[in-house]
Design an enzyme around this catalytic site. Sequence first.
Site, PDB file in Angstrom:
ATOM      1  N   CYS A 137      46.151  40.110  40.811  1.00  0.00           N
ATOM      2  CA  CYS A 137      45.876  39.478  42.103  1.00  0.00           C
ATOM      3  C   CYS A 137      44.505  39.872  42.634  1.00  0.00           C
ATOM      4  CB  CYS A 137      46.973  39.860  43.101  1.00  0.00           C
ATOM      5  SG  CYS A 137      46.694  39.177  44.744  1.00  0.00           S
ATOM      6  N   CYS A 140      44.297  40.355  46.379  1.00  0.00           N
ATOM      7  CA  CYS A 140      44.796  41.650  46.848  1.00  0.00           C
ATOM      8  C   CYS A 140      43.817  42.770  46.508  1.00  0.00           C
ATOM      9  CB  CYS A 140      46.127  42.014  46.174  1.00  0.00           C
ATOM     10  SG  CYS A 140      47.293  40.677  45.985  1.00  0.00           S
ATOM     11  N   ASP A 141      43.304  42.780  45.292  1.00  0.00           N
ATOM     12  CA  ASP A 141      42.625  43.974  44.779  1.00  0.00           C
ATOM     13  C   ASP A 141      41.131  43.803  44.523  1.00  0.00           C
ATOM     14  OD1 ASP A 141      45.085  45.262  44.776  1.00  0.00           O
ATOM     15  OD2 ASP A 141      45.576  44.536  42.780  1.00  0.00           O
TER      16      ASP A 141
END
Length: 328
Positions: A137, A140-141
């Site tokens: 992701c 997200c990261d």
Amino acid sequence: MSDQNDVRELIIIGGGPAGYTAALYAARADLEPLVIEGFQWGGQLMITSDVENYPGYADGVMGPEMMSDFRRQAERFGSEFITDDVTKVDFSGSPFRVWVGNDEYSARAVIVATGASARWLGIESEQQHRGRGVSTCATCDGAFFREKDVYVVGGGDSAFEEALFLTKFATSVRLVHRRDEFRASKIMVDRAEKNDKLDFVLNAVVDEILGDTKVEGLRLRSTVTDDTWEVPADGLFVAIGHDPNTGLFLDQLEHDAAGYLIAKPGTTETNVPGVFAAGDVQDHTYRQAITAAGSGCQAALDAERYLAALEGHPGTAMTAPRPEAAEV
Ligand code: NAP
């Protein structure tokens, strides 16, 4: 705690952002939901480290901590939990029946919120580095890879979207694809080709992720010659698709070709009245914790309206009835 033989108002299957939010709303509406949250409760956020894009956590929060918060909030208003996997369902008639092994539970409404799972490459080193340099992701990261050299695997729209997003942070992004033609849409490919930070490694797969405590490099393998070679890398994003966790429901609920449940537009209603779908199990577009939570809220409101209509009254102050509620 009610007996296993009772017919409950509502069973929620799945313990991620959608399931817990549905539970919170349903519990506050006195539906006393039973949440069968899965043996590995918490969903995809349990394998994420810092979550920086969930509103309300201004300083960020660890994924597992956030899911504990969601769960506690649902519990506070009387949700009941079973930390195990549903093994069978029967939605052919009311009450709906749900099994966990030999234990049977039944309810007049069900919310399916079993989520989706990212596909992984299936190599051992990938699990070792998961959450520590290996991610599925970029949203997200990605921000943890500022001025780093990262690789993305995949040749579909997701891989291109992730790779393009990562160019905002990383020094270099290389997209590894096992063929020399892409499944991704032309516009995505064009955009990637124009981006100076993005390169392609075609006809190749990731054989191994190198490094002990952090990702230091990759061993790539040619899908044409079978030759292998090593490259330095700080991170790897696996973007080879997601699979909805719908195996239990495919013969009973309408779904698309990829197995995602189909909800009537603007609602969480499935083709079976009284069964609702929330979160990633019916959404392959947004796939964010916040959108899943929102959809869990919608499902709880839809379920409350449905149950109220069964009782022949219009619902609580929380839920103004839909015009079609009278047809239920
Ligand atoms: P996808 O279209 O199924 O693409 C998966 C890619 O991963 C394919 O290129 C596939 O290679 C590759 N792959 C699969 N297994 C692999 C393995 N074990 N090792 C190496 N490579 C592997 O999945 P997606 O990209 O997640 O897209 C899913 C759907 O969502 C699509 O309909 C897509 O259009 C849509 N989507 C749209 C957008 C957007 O419009 N902004 C963004 C994301 C997703 P092969 O090509 O060789 O099979």
